[in-house]
Design an enzyme around this catalytic site. Structure first.
Site, PDB file in Angstrom:
ATOM      1  N   ASP A  30       0.804  -1.229   0.000  1.00 24.42           N
ATOM      2  CA  ASP A  30       0.000   0.000   0.000  1.00 24.42           C
ATOM      3  C   ASP A  30       0.837   1.280   0.000  1.00 24.42           C
ATOM      4  O   ASP A  30       0.333   2.340  -0.356  1.00 24.42           O
ATOM      5  CB  ASP A  30      -0.905   0.040   1.250  1.00 24.42           C
ATOM      6  CG  ASP A  30      -2.137  -0.829   1.108  1.00 24.42           C
ATOM      7  OD1 ASP A  30      -2.206  -1.619   0.146  1.00 24.42           O
ATOM      8  OD2 ASP A  30      -3.036  -0.727   1.979  1.00 24.42           O
ATOM      9  N   HIS A  66     -21.431 -28.796 -14.435  1.00 26.61           N
ATOM     10  CA  HIS A  66     -22.840 -28.417 -14.327  1.00 26.61           C
ATOM     11  C   HIS A  66     -23.453 -29.072 -13.086  1.00 26.61           C
ATOM     12  O   HIS A  66     -23.168 -30.247 -12.831  1.00 26.61           O
ATOM     13  CB  HIS A  66     -23.600 -28.889 -15.566  1.00 26.61           C
ATOM     14  CG  HIS A  66     -25.078 -28.626 -15.479  1.00 26.61           C
ATOM     15  ND1 HIS A  66     -25.609 -27.375 -15.697  1.00 26.61           N
ATOM     16  CD2 HIS A  66     -26.112 -29.450 -15.164  1.00 26.61           C
ATOM     17  CE1 HIS A  66     -26.924 -27.438 -15.536  1.00 26.61           C
ATOM     18  NE2 HIS A  66     -27.259 -28.681 -15.210  1.00 26.61           N
TER      19      HIS A  66
HETATM   20  P1  FAD Z   1      -0.442  -3.158   5.989  1.00 28.25           P
HETATM   21  O1  FAD Z   1      -1.280  -4.349   6.021  1.00 28.25           O
HETATM   22  O2  FAD Z   1      -1.070  -1.840   6.231  1.00 28.25           O
HETATM   23  O3  FAD Z   1       0.702  -3.411   7.075  1.00 28.25           O
HETATM   24  C1  FAD Z   1       1.656  -2.460   7.373  1.00 28.25           C
HETATM   25  C2  FAD Z   1       2.142  -2.710   8.782  1.00 28.25           C
HETATM   26  O4  FAD Z   1       3.280  -1.892   8.992  1.00 28.25           O
HETATM   27  C3  FAD Z   1       1.139  -2.335   9.866  1.00 28.25           C
HETATM   28  O5  FAD Z   1       0.934  -3.406  10.739  1.00 28.25           O
HETATM   29  C4  FAD Z   1       1.797  -1.155  10.591  1.00 28.25           C
HETATM   30  O6  FAD Z   1       1.561  -1.214  11.992  1.00 28.25           O
HETATM   31  C5  FAD Z   1       3.269  -1.409  10.318  1.00 28.25           C
HETATM   32  N1  FAD Z   1       4.075  -0.191  10.353  1.00 28.25           N
HETATM   33  C6  FAD Z   1       3.847   0.990   9.724  1.00 28.25           C
HETATM   34  N2  FAD Z   1       4.865   1.858   9.954  1.00 28.25           N
HETATM   35  C7  FAD Z   1       5.751   1.197  10.745  1.00 28.25           C
HETATM   36  C8  FAD Z   1       6.992   1.543  11.314  1.00 28.25           C
HETATM   37  N3  FAD Z   1       7.556   2.738  11.103  1.00 28.25           N
HETATM   38  N4  FAD Z   1       7.616   0.619  12.085  1.00 28.25           N
HETATM   39  C9  FAD Z   1       7.077  -0.605  12.293  1.00 28.25           C
HETATM   40  N5  FAD Z   1       5.913  -0.991  11.781  1.00 28.25           N
HETATM   41  C10 FAD Z   1       5.254  -0.101  11.005  1.00 28.25           C
HETATM   42  N6  FAD Z   1      -7.593  -5.954   0.735  1.00 28.25           N
HETATM   43  C11 FAD Z   1      -7.927  -7.064   0.068  1.00 28.25           C
HETATM   44  O7  FAD Z   1      -7.196  -7.484  -0.835  1.00 28.25           O
HETATM   45  N7  FAD Z   1      -9.067  -7.770   0.376  1.00 28.25           N
HETATM   46  C12 FAD Z   1      -9.909  -7.358   1.345  1.00 28.25           C
HETATM   47  O8  FAD Z   1     -10.920  -8.014   1.598  1.00 28.25           O
HETATM   48  C13 FAD Z   1      -9.591  -6.171   2.056  1.00 28.25           C
HETATM   49  N8  FAD Z   1     -10.397  -5.717   3.023  1.00 28.25           N
HETATM   50  C14 FAD Z   1     -10.053  -4.592   3.719  1.00 28.25           C
HETATM   51  C15 FAD Z   1     -10.930  -4.123   4.689  1.00 28.25           C
HETATM   52  C16 FAD Z   1     -10.624  -2.983   5.403  1.00 28.25           C
HETATM   53  C17 FAD Z   1     -11.574  -2.499   6.465  1.00 28.25           C
HETATM   54  C18 FAD Z   1      -9.408  -2.299   5.141  1.00 28.25           C
HETATM   55  C19 FAD Z   1      -9.041  -1.065   5.929  1.00 28.25           C
HETATM   56  C20 FAD Z   1      -8.542  -2.740   4.158  1.00 28.25           C
HETATM   57  C21 FAD Z   1      -8.864  -3.886   3.437  1.00 28.25           C
HETATM   58  N9  FAD Z   1      -8.043  -4.368   2.414  1.00 28.25           N
HETATM   59  C22 FAD Z   1      -8.393  -5.486   1.722  1.00 28.25           C
HETATM   60  C23 FAD Z   1      -6.783  -3.694   2.071  1.00 28.25           C
HETATM   61  C24 FAD Z   1      -5.597  -4.446   2.716  1.00 28.25           C
HETATM   62  O9  FAD Z   1      -5.785  -4.501   4.101  1.00 28.25           O
HETATM   63  C25 FAD Z   1      -4.302  -3.749   2.372  1.00 28.25           C
HETATM   64  O10 FAD Z   1      -4.183  -3.586   0.978  1.00 28.25           O
HETATM   65  C26 FAD Z   1      -3.115  -4.559   2.878  1.00 28.25           C
HETATM   66  O11 FAD Z   1      -3.196  -4.762   4.258  1.00 28.25           O
HETATM   67  C27 FAD Z   1      -1.811  -3.856   2.541  1.00 28.25           C
HETATM   68  O12 FAD Z   1      -0.745  -4.612   3.009  1.00 28.25           O
HETATM   69  P2  FAD Z   1       0.650  -3.952   3.369  1.00 28.25           P
HETATM   70  O13 FAD Z   1       1.530  -5.075   3.776  1.00 28.25           O
HETATM   71  O14 FAD Z   1       1.093  -3.056   2.301  1.00 28.25           O
HETATM   72  O15 FAD Z   1       0.375  -2.998   4.630  1.00 28.25           O
END
Ligand code: FAD
Ligand code: NAI
Length: 468
Positions: free
Chosen positions: A315, A447
């Site tokens: 993200d 089917h």
């Molecule tokens: P994240 O999952 O955001 O993880 C990043 C982590 O980094 C967090 O735990 C944070 O605490 C940690 N962090 C940040 N900065 C620091 C730092 N400086 N030091 C240490 N740790 C840190 N996506 C789907 O594909 N399907 C779904 O059904 C879906 N449902 C969702 C429902 C909701 C309500 C929400 C809010 C999102 C949903 N998403 C879904 C989106 C999905 O959650 C994200 O796209 C995904 O989690 C991104 O993954 P990531 O690893 O990039 O970051």
């Protein structure tokens, strides 16, 4: 590999991007640490996103089926079905605990060090966590995203009146009236949860249609289906302010194009207008990595930033904010760091909205194909013509397949169906293999299944479906 560094790879963030990258890197023999500021592993997705939202969507659907009398036509008579919200929330928490605990187990099994605390760069090879500094040959930023705030509408999850998605997943009681600001994925999924549990739900969307980025037909038909379910959807409307008095909020809104303002009372306001990359507190400037004007970290095909040895995925980088995109990037980044070739096809990332029915999409929308100037053909097949959907009394929706008029290659597919999220994998795989609509039309489908509608939509591209 370590070369006098503490780690070959330090991952910042343990969401689906970070934890998957850490495990893959460890599997490939790299000494790996993963820094996480949250108490538990799994990031947004496992703690407050995909997993708890799907738990509440599933449970609320069961309640709605039992309570609304929808099962009576199948000869299942239920009286006195009651909501035990506390139990529903506790079962959701159990799923979250099991899954986040599962990541801790996988870290142990793969010998990934879990470093607890918030990480901040000291330089391009060093991250400080609390009082301790860790050095690494490679650093992967996987810090994810958080809710975009809306000026004038202050979120306070603890008060349960103006909340973000995290707050909307733990409301202690069903609101009388929930107003959702933003007719996107979160607004419609979490709006569905509380609508099924008995709330009146109003969705206020700035644009002329809900679900931006999706195929135009799908956006229109999804809105029609949601309205039929009881959603009050107000498009072309912007919220300009919010005041909270005790347990009630009053929103001020006006037409997006300008005009008279009006007010709307709510017991709960859910702010769901998008998410922004997490870069605050990361001291990114000390690493030399810069962000673009949207606050995202740009990367090359190997997920490396402009600074050698610093990578980013998920993200915090451009592209759809989806867990499976983050996971695939995590695997590919780890493979590149280990000297292998990683692969992610960013043209084929499926998107699924887990409402009822589900809405799933792969490849290009009809609007995108039209804008590209490519000549194309469209085949549509409604679930009203699918025997399994008819048997299940589950006929809302259709499959739409878009193919290149000249080569017949499938360019996109869009599905509204109770099983759309599962069904889209078939078209995704077919498109990965460069399938034509004829390839799909001549593939034998079992089917009676909902998937036959994909075959028939592909046949419709060629003008010859059987069941309509
Ligand atoms: P994240 O999952 O955001 O993880 C990043 C982590 O980094 C967090 O735990 C944070 O605490 C940690 N962090 C940040 N900065 C620091 C730092 N400086 N030091 C240490 N740790 C840190 N996506 C789907 O594909 N399907 C779904 O059904 C879906 N449902 C969702 C429902 C909701 C309500 C929400 C809010 C999102 C949903 N998403 C879904 C989106 C999905 O959650 C994200 O796209 C995904 O989690 C991104 O993954 P990531 O690893 O990039 O970051
Ligand atoms: P979104 O981008 O899906 O939708 C936000 C909506 O708010 C848009 O329709 C936008 O036009 C509207 N909007 C923006 N400003 C507004 C304003 N001032 N007033 C009224 N409307 C306004 O964002 P959402 O729903 O917050 O989700 C964030 C991200 O989380 C999404 O990008 C999605 O990828 C991810 N997510 C994915 C899920 C899934 O895969 N099933 C589930 C939930 C979230």
């Amino acid at each position: 590999m370590t070369d006098n560094f503490d780690y070959d790879l330090l991952v910042i963030g343990s969401g689906p991007g970070g934890y998957v990258a850490a495990i893959r890197a460890a599997q490939l023999g790299l000494k790996t640490g993963c820094i996480e500021s949250r108490e538990t592993l799994g990031g947004t997705c496992l703690n407050v996103g995909c997993i708890p939202s799907k738990a509440m969507l599933h449970a609320s659907e069961l309640y709605h089926e039992a309570h609304s009398g929808a099962l009576e036509k199948f000869g299942v008579k239920l009286t006195g079905a009651k909501l035990d919200l506390k139990q529903m929330l506790s079962e959701k928490l159990k799923a979250v605990e099991e899954l986040t605990g599962g990541i801790a187990f996988l870290f142990k099994k793969n010998k990934v060090d879990w470093i607890k605390g918030r990480g901040a760069f000291e330089n391009a090879n060093t991250v400080k966590v609390g009082e301790k500094s860790y050095t690494a040959k490679n650093i992967l930023i996987a810090t994810g995203s958080s809710v975009t705030p809306l000026p004038g509408v202050e979120i306070d999850n603890d008060k349960h009146v103006v909340v973000d998605s995290t707050g909307a997943l733990e409301l202690p009681k069903v609101p009388g009236h929930m107003v959702v600001i933003g007719g996107g994925v979160i607004g419609l999924e979490l709006g569905s949860v509380w609508l099924r549990l008995g709330a009146k739900v109003t969705v206020v969307e700035y644009l002329d249609q809900i679900l931006p980025g999706m195929d135009g037909d799908i956006r229109k038909d999804a809105a029609r289906i949601f309205k039929k379910q009881g959603f009050d959807i107000r498009t072309g409307t912007k919220v300009t302010g919010c005041t909270v008095k005790g347990k009630k909020a009053t929103l001020t809104m006006e037409p997006a194009k300008g005009g008279d303002s009006e007010t709307l009372e709510a017991d709960v306001v859910l702010v769901a207008i998008g998410r922004k990359p997490n870069i605050d507190g990361l001291a990114l400037e000390k690493s030399g990595v810069e962000t673009n004007d949207r606050g995202q970290i740009e990367v090359g095909h190997d997920f490396q930033t402009d600074v050698a040895g610093v990578y980013a995925i998920g993200d915090v980088t451009p592209g759809p904010m989806l867990a499976h995109k983050a996971e695939d990037e995590g695997i590919a980044a780890a493979e590149f760091i280990a000297g292998q070739q990683g692969i992610v096809n960013h043209d084929l990332i499926p998107g699924v909205v887990y409402t009822y029915p589900e809405i799933a999409s792969i490849g290009k929308t009809e609007e995108e194909v039209k804008d590209s100037g490519t000549e194309y053909k469209v085949g549509k097949f409604p679930f009203a013509g699918n025997s399994r959907a008819k048997t299940n009394r589950d006929t809302d929706g259709y499959v739409k397949v878009i193919a290149d008029a000249e080569t017949d290659r499938v360019l996109g597919a869009h599905i509204i169906s109770s099983l759309a999220g599962t069904m889209i994998a078939q078209v995704t795989q077919a498109m990965e293999f460069g399938a034509t609509s004829e390839d799909i039309a001549y593939t034998c489908h079992a089917h009676p299944t909902h998937s036959e509608a994909i075959k028939e939509a592909a046949m419709a591209v060629q003008g010859k479906p059987i069941h309509i």
